[in-house]
Design a protein around this motif. Structure first.
Motif, PDB file in Angstrom:
ATOM      1  N   ALA A 150      -6.549  -6.606 -11.641  1.00  0.00           N
ATOM      2  CA  ALA A 150      -7.335  -6.527 -10.407  1.00  0.00           C
ATOM      3  C   ALA A 150      -8.679  -5.852 -10.651  1.00  0.00           C
ATOM      4  CB  ALA A 150      -6.548  -5.765  -9.334  1.00  0.00           C
ATOM      5  N   PHE A 151      -8.674  -4.739 -11.394  1.00  0.00           N
ATOM      6  CA  PHE A 151      -9.938  -4.033 -11.631  1.00  0.00           C
ATOM      7  C   PHE A 151     -10.837  -4.801 -12.601  1.00  0.00           C
ATOM      8  CE2 PHE A 151      -7.195  -0.296 -10.451  1.00  0.00           C
ATOM      9  CZ  PHE A 151      -7.767  -0.125  -9.197  1.00  0.00           C
ATOM     10  N   THR A 152     -10.247  -5.467 -13.582  1.00  0.00           N
ATOM     11  CA  THR A 152     -11.042  -6.307 -14.491  1.00  0.00           C
ATOM     12  C   THR A 152     -11.695  -7.450 -13.724  1.00  0.00           C
ATOM     13  OG1 THR A 152      -9.612  -5.791 -16.375  1.00  0.00           O
ATOM     14  CG2 THR A 152     -10.963  -7.781 -16.538  1.00  0.00           C
ATOM     15  N   THR A 153     -10.937  -8.082 -12.841  1.00  0.00           N
ATOM     16  CA  THR A 153     -11.477  -9.167 -12.025  1.00  0.00           C
ATOM     17  C   THR A 153     -12.594  -8.660 -11.120  1.00  0.00           C
ATOM     18  OG1 THR A 153      -9.340 -10.304 -12.053  1.00  0.00           O
ATOM     19  CG2 THR A 153     -10.895 -10.953 -10.330  1.00  0.00           C
ATOM     20  N   ALA A 154     -12.393  -7.477 -10.551  1.00  0.00           N
ATOM     21  CA  ALA A 154     -13.432  -6.891  -9.697  1.00  0.00           C
ATOM     22  C   ALA A 154     -14.722  -6.674 -10.476  1.00  0.00           C
ATOM     23  CB  ALA A 154     -12.937  -5.570  -9.109  1.00  0.00           C
ATOM     24  N   ASN A 155     -14.613  -6.179 -11.708  1.00  0.00           N
ATOM     25  CA  ASN A 155     -15.816  -5.958 -12.533  1.00  0.00           C
ATOM     26  C   ASN A 155     -16.505  -7.283 -12.866  1.00  0.00           C
ATOM     27  OD1 ASN A 155     -15.586  -3.165 -12.605  1.00  0.00           O
ATOM     28  ND2 ASN A 155     -14.362  -3.166 -14.474  1.00  0.00           N
ATOM     29  N   GLU A 156     -15.724  -8.308 -13.188  1.00  0.00           N
ATOM     30  CA  GLU A 156     -16.302  -9.611 -13.524  1.00  0.00           C
ATOM     31  C   GLU A 156     -17.008 -10.230 -12.317  1.00  0.00           C
ATOM     32  OE1 GLU A 156     -12.970 -10.854 -16.919  1.00  0.00           O
ATOM     33  OE2 GLU A 156     -12.766 -11.550 -14.845  1.00  0.00           O
ATOM     34  N   LEU A 157     -16.378 -10.127 -11.155  1.00  0.00           N
ATOM     35  CA  LEU A 157     -16.974 -10.709  -9.955  1.00  0.00           C
ATOM     36  C   LEU A 157     -18.195  -9.915  -9.496  1.00  0.00           C
ATOM     37  CD1 LEU A 157     -13.727 -11.633  -7.978  1.00  0.00           C
ATOM     38  CD2 LEU A 157     -15.335 -13.198  -9.103  1.00  0.00           C
ATOM     39  N   ALA A 158     -18.156  -8.596  -9.669  1.00  0.00           N
ATOM     40  CA  ALA A 158     -19.315  -7.780  -9.307  1.00  0.00           C
ATOM     41  C   ALA A 158     -20.512  -8.162 -10.164  1.00  0.00           C
ATOM     42  CB  ALA A 158     -18.987  -6.298  -9.470  1.00  0.00           C
ATOM     43  N   ALA A 159     -20.288  -8.352 -11.471  1.00  0.00           N
ATOM     44  CA  ALA A 159     -21.376  -8.764 -12.365  1.00  0.00           C
ATOM     45  C   ALA A 159     -21.901 -10.145 -11.986  1.00  0.00           C
ATOM     46  CB  ALA A 159     -20.883  -8.761 -13.811  1.00  0.00           C
ATOM     47  N   MET A 160     -21.000 -11.028 -11.630  1.00  0.00           N
ATOM     48  CA  MET A 160     -21.383 -12.385 -11.243  1.00  0.00           C
ATOM     49  C   MET A 160     -22.231 -12.386  -9.975  1.00  0.00           C
ATOM     50  SD  MET A 160     -18.821 -15.645 -10.854  1.00  0.00           S
ATOM     51  CE  MET A 160     -18.233 -15.239  -9.201  1.00  0.00           C
ATOM     52  N   VAL A 201      -4.258 -13.650  -2.986  1.00  0.00           N
ATOM     53  CA  VAL A 201      -3.422 -12.593  -2.431  1.00  0.00           C
ATOM     54  C   VAL A 201      -3.516 -12.632  -0.911  1.00  0.00           C
ATOM     55  CG1 VAL A 201      -2.976 -10.125  -2.348  1.00  0.00           C
ATOM     56  CG2 VAL A 201      -3.841 -11.157  -4.451  1.00  0.00           C
ATOM     57  N   ASP A 202      -2.393 -12.750  -0.249  1.00  0.00           N
ATOM     58  CA  ASP A 202      -2.364 -12.733   1.212  1.00  0.00           C
ATOM     59  C   ASP A 202      -2.294 -11.298   1.711  1.00  0.00           C
ATOM     60  OD1 ASP A 202      -2.366 -15.509   1.457  1.00  0.00           O
ATOM     61  OD2 ASP A 202      -0.182 -15.610   1.217  1.00  0.00           O
ATOM     62  N   SER A 203      -2.686 -11.114   2.966  1.00  0.00           N
ATOM     63  CA  SER A 203      -2.573  -9.804   3.608  1.00  0.00           C
ATOM     64  C   SER A 203      -1.111  -9.504   3.912  1.00  0.00           C
ATOM     65  CB  SER A 203      -3.385  -9.789   4.910  1.00  0.00           C
ATOM     66  OG  SER A 203      -3.179  -8.584   5.610  1.00  0.00           O
ATOM     67  N   ARG A 251     -11.722  -1.765  -2.121  1.00  0.00           N
ATOM     68  CA  ARG A 251     -12.319  -1.804  -0.777  1.00  0.00           C
ATOM     69  C   ARG A 251     -13.090  -0.519  -0.463  1.00  0.00           C
ATOM     70  NH1 ARG A 251      -7.864  -2.796   1.751  1.00  0.00           N
ATOM     71  NH2 ARG A 251      -7.939  -5.000   1.141  1.00  0.00           N
ATOM     72  N   GLN A 252     -12.698   0.589  -1.052  1.00  0.00           N
ATOM     73  CA  GLN A 252     -13.428   1.841  -0.814  1.00  0.00           C
ATOM     74  C   GLN A 252     -14.857   1.761  -1.344  1.00  0.00           C
ATOM     75  OE1 GLN A 252     -11.495   3.769   1.250  1.00  0.00           O
ATOM     76  NE2 GLN A 252     -10.235   1.973   0.782  1.00  0.00           N
ATOM     77  N   GLU A 253     -15.062   0.923  -2.373  1.00  0.00           N
ATOM     78  CA  GLU A 253     -16.395   0.732  -2.932  1.00  0.00           C
ATOM     79  C   GLU A 253     -17.120  -0.433  -2.269  1.00  0.00           C
ATOM     80  OE1 GLU A 253     -17.787   2.698  -5.800  1.00  0.00           O
ATOM     81  OE2 GLU A 253     -16.304   3.863  -4.663  1.00  0.00           O
ATOM     82  N   SER A 254     -16.383  -1.502  -1.969  1.00  0.00           N
ATOM     83  CA  SER A 254     -17.011  -2.687  -1.382  1.00  0.00           C
ATOM     84  C   SER A 254     -15.960  -3.563  -0.714  1.00  0.00           C
ATOM     85  CB  SER A 254     -17.750  -3.493  -2.450  1.00  0.00           C
ATOM     86  OG  SER A 254     -18.159  -4.754  -1.930  1.00  0.00           O
ATOM     87  N   PRO A 255     -15.910  -3.580   0.617  1.00  0.00           N
ATOM     88  CA  PRO A 255     -14.965  -4.478   1.310  1.00  0.00           C
ATOM     89  C   PRO A 255     -15.181  -5.935   0.932  1.00  0.00           C
ATOM     90  CG  PRO A 255     -15.826  -2.834   2.834  1.00  0.00           C
ATOM     91  CD  PRO A 255     -16.622  -2.699   1.565  1.00  0.00           C
ATOM     92  N   ALA A 256     -16.435  -6.331   0.753  1.00  0.00           N
ATOM     93  CA  ALA A 256     -16.720  -7.728   0.406  1.00  0.00           C
ATOM     94  C   ALA A 256     -16.159  -8.070  -0.971  1.00  0.00           C
ATOM     95  CB  ALA A 256     -18.224  -7.982   0.450  1.00  0.00           C
ATOM     96  N   LEU A 257     -16.311  -7.156  -1.932  1.00  0.00           N
ATOM     97  CA  LEU A 257     -15.770  -7.399  -3.272  1.00  0.00           C
ATOM     98  C   LEU A 257     -14.252  -7.466  -3.240  1.00  0.00           C
ATOM     99  CD1 LEU A 257     -16.219  -7.757  -6.296  1.00  0.00           C
ATOM    100  CD2 LEU A 257     -16.267  -5.248  -6.518  1.00  0.00           C
ATOM    101  N   ALA A 258     -13.618  -6.597  -2.458  1.00  0.00           N
ATOM    102  CA  ALA A 258     -12.152  -6.623  -2.344  1.00  0.00           C
ATOM    103  C   ALA A 258     -11.678  -7.960  -1.784  1.00  0.00           C
ATOM    104  CB  ALA A 258     -11.678  -5.473  -1.457  1.00  0.00           C
ATOM    105  N   ALA A 259     -12.383  -8.478  -0.781  1.00  0.00           N
ATOM    106  CA  ALA A 259     -12.018  -9.771  -0.201  1.00  0.00           C
ATOM    107  C   ALA A 259     -12.188 -10.888  -1.225  1.00  0.00           C
ATOM    108  CB  ALA A 259     -12.872 -10.044   1.038  1.00  0.00           C
ATOM    109  N   LEU A 260     -13.249 -10.784  -2.041  1.00  0.00           N
ATOM    110  CA  LEU A 260     -13.491 -11.799  -3.068  1.00  0.00           C
ATOM    111  C   LEU A 260     -12.401 -11.765  -4.136  1.00  0.00           C
ATOM    112  CD1 LEU A 260     -15.562 -13.980  -3.806  1.00  0.00           C
ATOM    113  CD2 LEU A 260     -16.793 -12.243  -5.151  1.00  0.00           C
ATOM    114  N   VAL A 261     -12.013 -10.572  -4.558  1.00  0.00           N
ATOM    115  CA  VAL A 261     -10.937 -10.431  -5.545  1.00  0.00           C
ATOM    116  C   VAL A 261      -9.636 -11.017  -4.984  1.00  0.00           C
ATOM    117  CG1 VAL A 261      -9.473  -8.777  -6.783  1.00  0.00           C
ATOM    118  CG2 VAL A 261     -11.954  -8.429  -6.695  1.00  0.00           C
ATOM    119  N   ALA A 262      -9.344 -10.724  -3.723  1.00  0.00           N
ATOM    120  CA  ALA A 262      -8.129 -11.249  -3.104  1.00  0.00           C
ATOM    121  C   ALA A 262      -8.139 -12.772  -3.084  1.00  0.00           C
ATOM    122  CB  ALA A 262      -7.979 -10.700  -1.687  1.00  0.00           C
ATOM    123  N   ASN A 263      -9.302 -13.362  -2.815  1.00  0.00           N
ATOM    124  CA  ASN A 263      -9.408 -14.818  -2.793  1.00  0.00           C
ATOM    125  C   ASN A 263      -9.211 -15.411  -4.191  1.00  0.00           C
ATOM    126  OD1 ASN A 263      -9.830 -15.014  -0.054  1.00  0.00           O
ATOM    127  ND2 ASN A 263     -12.057 -14.967  -0.213  1.00  0.00           N
TER     128      ASN A 263
END
Length: 319
Positions: free
Chosen positions: A22-32, A198-200, A182-194
């Motif tokens: 999850a954190f690796t994906t978040a870093n990759e998507l943030a860079a993208m 991952v469902d709510s 989500r504490q850093e970026s709600p938008a990034l958390a939503a993108l990682v979930a997509n």
């Protein structure tokens, strides 16, 4: 955000992998997305030089530097799913040392999080005393018995209070990771979930097998059997106690000690469980299902299902 993942010997492979992925994906998507400043700096730390996962894989941990100042120390689960094996594991010296490290980290200003059976490791440290928390739903009776000072609510998937976050069973590691992102970026958390599909899942209550929990205590198990035979009737504590040849006070105390619930609350849990089964497997309308589980009308049942499960009748039927 600087994170230390505290891996103990026998760490639950899926839980640790979920956090790392999850954190690796978040870093990759943030860079993208051109958000290079948004980065999760993850370090695997241990209280022993050699750590193996529950499946026998070597986990490349390092010792936590004495001058480290992580924002969060996160405790993944250890791979002991049943009470007897878990209680033995909690007596290990490395678990005690993990408690020392967690207390020291918290004293230095770090926030602390744990998921699944990692919540037991956190509770051993004493940091959860007098604080709200959740845990693995099927081990809730043991948790409540072992840590009576913790304000446990195992129906919830995530519980946060100042400086502490706990998550429920198994794949709640993902819910915890997304919460931290989500504490850093709600938008990034939503993108990682997509990206990770991952469902709510706001609650664990939809997954709890009530009879499984009840079997931790013979009297509670007998009450569970009595309740299932009387779901369509109005609840009476007097009738329940008489049928079980016990006092109302003893019955209420044993349910609280085992499940953290009143007899009426547990009776309602069983009604909800039965209603969900009927909605998923039958074609009766909500009014008919309400009658079968002892409610006067469908509106009452709809409201209860929404409050307990966070889901509508339509979502339950589709799920």
């Amino acid at each position: 955000m600087k994170l230390h993942l505290l891996a103990l010997d026998g760490v639950f492979d899926t839980g640790l992998s979920v956090l790392l992925d999850a954190f690796t994906t978040a870093n990759e998507l943030a860079a993208m997305q051109g958000l290079e400043s948004l980065r999760f700096d993850v370090t695997l730390v241990g209280v022993r030089k050699r750590v193996r996962s529950a499946q026998g894989f070597t986990v490349p941990v390092c010792a936590a530097p004495a001058d480290a100042r992580p924002d969060w120390v996160v405790v993944p689960a250890i791979g002991y799913k049943m009470p007897d094996a878990l209680q033995q594991a909690l007596q290990r010296p490395d678990v005690r040392d993990a408690g020392t490290l967690l207390r020291a980290s918290a004293a230095q200003g770090a926030n602390v999080a744990a998921a699944c059976i990692g919540t037991f490791v956190l509770a051993e440290s004493g940091l959860l005393d007098h604080r709200p928390a959740t845990t693995t739903w099927w081990l809730a009776p043991l948790f409540r018995q072992r840590y009576p000072r913790v304000q446990l609510d195992e129906s919830r998937m995530l519980v946060s209070s100042e400086g502490l976050v706990t998550a429920g069973a198994a794949l709640s590691h993902m819910d915890l990771a997304l919460w931290l992102i989500r504490q850093e970026s709600p938008a990034l958390a939503a993108l990682v979930a997509n990206y990770l599909v991952v469902d709510s899942r706001p609650a664990q209550s939809a997954y709890v097998l009530s009879d499984h929990l009840a079997h931790a205590d013979p009297l509670v198990a007998r009450f569970e059997q009595w309740a299932r035979h009387n779901l369509a009737q109005g609840f009476s504590l007097d009738d329940a106690a008489a049928a079980l040849a016990t006092s109302k006070r003893t019955l209420a105390r044993r349910l609280h000690d085992c499940l953290g619930k009143t007899p009426l609350s547990y009776f309602q849990d069983l009604r909800v469980e039965r209603a969900v089964h009927l909605l998923k497997t039958g074609d009766g309308n909500i009014e008919q299902v309400a009658t079968q589980v002892g409610y006067a009308d469908g509106v009452t049942l709809r409201t209860l299902l929404r409050r307990r499960l966070g889901r509508s009748v339509r979502e339950i039927r589709l799920g």
